[in-house]
Write a protein that holds these residues in place. Structure first.
Motif, PDB file in Angstrom:
ATOM      1  N   TYR A   1       2.016 -11.589   0.358  1.00 54.85           N
ATOM      2  CA  TYR A   1       2.256 -10.740  -0.818  1.00 54.85           C
ATOM      3  C   TYR A   1       1.491  -9.427  -0.667  1.00 54.85           C
ATOM      4  O   TYR A   1       0.329  -9.399  -0.249  1.00 54.85           O
ATOM      5  N   VAL A   2       2.151  -8.311  -0.996  1.00 55.54           N
ATOM      6  CA  VAL A   2       1.563  -6.977  -0.844  1.00 55.54           C
ATOM      7  C   VAL A   2       0.920  -6.570  -2.167  1.00 55.54           C
ATOM      8  O   VAL A   2       1.601  -6.462  -3.185  1.00 55.54           O
TER       9      VAL A   2
ATOM     10  N   THR B   1      -0.408  -3.911  -4.476  1.00 57.62           N
ATOM     11  CA  THR B   1      -0.357  -2.459  -4.685  1.00 57.62           C
ATOM     12  C   THR B   1      -0.989  -2.040  -6.005  1.00 57.62           C
ATOM     13  O   THR B   1      -1.329  -0.864  -6.165  1.00 57.62           O
TER      14      THR B   1
ATOM     15  N   THR C   1       7.413  -3.468  -8.894  1.00 61.91           N
ATOM     16  CA  THR C   1       7.402  -3.760  -7.465  1.00 61.91           C
ATOM     17  C   THR C   1       8.601  -4.610  -7.086  1.00 61.91           C
ATOM     18  O   THR C   1       9.305  -5.155  -7.952  1.00 61.91           O
ATOM     19  N   HIS C   2       8.809  -4.749  -5.777  1.00 63.06           N
ATOM     20  CA  HIS C   2       9.755  -5.735  -5.271  1.00 63.06           C
ATOM     21  C   HIS C   2       9.150  -7.127  -5.462  1.00 63.06           C
ATOM     22  O   HIS C   2       7.978  -7.273  -5.826  1.00 63.06           O
TER      23      HIS C   2
ATOM     24  N   ASN D   1       8.163  -9.171  -3.323  1.00 63.97           N
ATOM     25  CA  ASN D   1       7.031  -9.434  -2.424  1.00 63.97           C
ATOM     26  C   ASN D   1       5.834  -8.537  -2.722  1.00 63.97           C
ATOM     27  O   ASN D   1       4.868  -8.517  -1.968  1.00 63.97           O
TER      28      ASN D   1
ATOM     29  N   GLU E   1       5.760  -5.197  -2.805  1.00 65.89           N
ATOM     30  CA  GLU E   1       5.837  -3.842  -2.280  1.00 65.89           C
ATOM     31  C   GLU E   1       6.237  -2.859  -3.386  1.00 65.89           C
ATOM     32  O   GLU E   1       7.033  -3.186  -4.266  1.00 65.89           O
TER      33      GLU E   1
ATOM     34  N   HIS F   1      10.448   2.463  -4.010  1.00 65.38           N
ATOM     35  CA  HIS F   1      10.744   3.842  -3.619  1.00 65.38           C
ATOM     36  C   HIS F   1      11.626   4.455  -4.717  1.00 65.38           C
ATOM     37  O   HIS F   1      12.604   3.834  -5.150  1.00 65.38           O
TER      38      HIS F   1
END
Length: 405
Positions: free
Chosen positions: A167-168, A170, A175-176, A178, A180, A183
């Motif tokens: 898992y990212v 941020t 977020t997505h 996962n 992220e 964009h």
């Protein structure tokens, strides 16, 4: 062309002041034709029919009606980013502001979020920067918007556990799955695809910003509040862009005049109006007066909270059309409010919702009323301690949803 020229002018001015590389700012001598910013256009049934037949949009900036907006929200209810689309519609942020929003700038208990960052995309590369001074703002959240943010944070936590070390982190709100960050251009493309799948007339993601403004104005919000909500630099920009967007706004104004100066249409009360406690949501009650032409000039008007609910009261009158039936209903409800210490807050007519061939024989009016009672001196508790930090507090219901207290 104007933007390119402004960019060149800025660069040349910098070269003159800092480097003394130029003697004159030639871009300032360029004369360009004036540009009128396109105003939002509402998707009316006629325009939708033309779009379905030809595929042509009536204008570059289009806005859904409240009904179309509801259909879209229903369609995307199961989407991972449902709460994001809801926020775009009701809060009116820019996509770069939503992409950059961190959880540290959100308070779901105090019902606010602060726009203080944005992400700018150039050739698909991302750059973080502070918004213009006028765009740094704090947005108030409705209970529903706050609940949506709580719900999305819960979904994120579940995904964090499912993805584990992959898992990212941020710190971003949106977020997505996962973790992220989103964009800004991906957000636009995802929204466009959802609109296509829904079958609704097309609008751009940025058009939701216009939609948020028009919905606020339609709800009666002061234009200064809408200006601050959108982060516009002046009230004039907001006024020039939005004051004539939705036809419903003009109709609401006409209905307000009708409510203030009701016609004196004689009527007979067949069943006295009784508003049950179940019709009240706090101090507000909303119900409908349905009018139908029986024979000749004889009309019957009945009050219900929903189309299939029991009658709360009924009157009859001799009228020349649906306007007389609506005016008699307004006079009836106004008299009831006066006699029962209630306030008639809003009157809205929806007779145009009937098919054209039936319109002359039916009327539909919605009333919003409020309780005006206040406790007497004996009803006030003495103040023995410091005042509360907030007038509004929240508590958790057993099902996890927040409720006002």
């Amino acid at each position: 062309m104007h933007r390119i020229n402004d960019t060149l002018s800025s660069a040349l001015s910098w070269g003159i002041k800092r480097e003394q590389a130029f003697a004159k700012n030639w871009a300032q001598l360029v004369e360009l034709p004036p540009v009128t910013r396109p105003k939002p256009v509402v998707w009316t049934p006629e325009r939708i029919e033309h779009w379905k037949r030809t595929g042509e949009k009536p204008g570059p900036v289009m806005v859904w009606t409240p009904e179309l907006t509801g259909q879209f929200l229903d369609f995307v209810k199961a989407d991972w980013l449902y709460e994001l689309w809801h926020s775009f519609i009701f809060l009116g942020p820019r996509r770069g502001e939503m992409a950059a929003l961190p959880w540290t700038e959100v308070n779901t208990d105090a019902l606010w979020l602060r726009i203080s960052q944005q992400i700018v995309e150039v050739a698909y590369k991302l750059y973080g920067e502070a918004p213009k001074a006028d765009s740094v703002r704090t947005l108030s959240l409705s209970l529903e918007s706050a609940d949506n943010l709580v719900s999305f944070r819960s979904k994120q936590e579940r995904k964090r556990q499912e993805w584990g070390d992959a898992y990212v982190e941020t710190g971003r709100v949106w977020t997505h799955e996962n973790g992220e960050a989103l964009h800004p251009d991906w957000i636009s493309r995802r929204f466009t695809r959802l609109v296509e799948l829904s079958g609704l007339p097309p609008v751009r993601l940025h058009d939701l910003r216009h939609l948020a403004a028009t919905l606020s104005l339609l709800a009666g919000t002061d234009i200064k509040v809408v200006q601050e909500k959108l982060g516009h630099s002046s009230r004039q920009i907001t006024s020039d862009t939005y004051t004539s967007v939705l036809p419903e706004m003009m109709r609401a104004e006409a209905e307000s005049v009708m409510a203030v100066v009701p016609r004196d249409i004689p009527f007979k009360v067949r069943t006295s109006l009784v508003i049950p406690e179940s019709a009240w949501q706090g101090d507000i009650a909303v119900f409908f007066a349905h009018g139908a032409q029986r024979s000749g000039d004889r009309w019957v008007v009945g009050v219900q909270t929903q189309p299939d609910s029991d009658l709360l009261g009924m009157i009859t009158l001799a009228g020349r059309g649906q306007d007389d039936a609506a005016n008699a209903a307004v006079k009836w409800i106004r008299d009831h409010c006066t006699a029962n210490n209630l306030e008639l807050v809003r009157v809205e007519t929806f007779s145009d919702r009937y098919p054209e061939e039936q319109r002359a024989a039916f009327s539909l009016t919605r009333f919003t009323i409020a309780r005006t009672e206040s406790p007497d001196l004996d009803g006030w508790a003495p103040l023995t301690g410091p005042p509360p930090a907030r007038a509004r507090t929240t508590r958790r219901a057993p099902n996890g949803r927040r409720k006002s207290a």
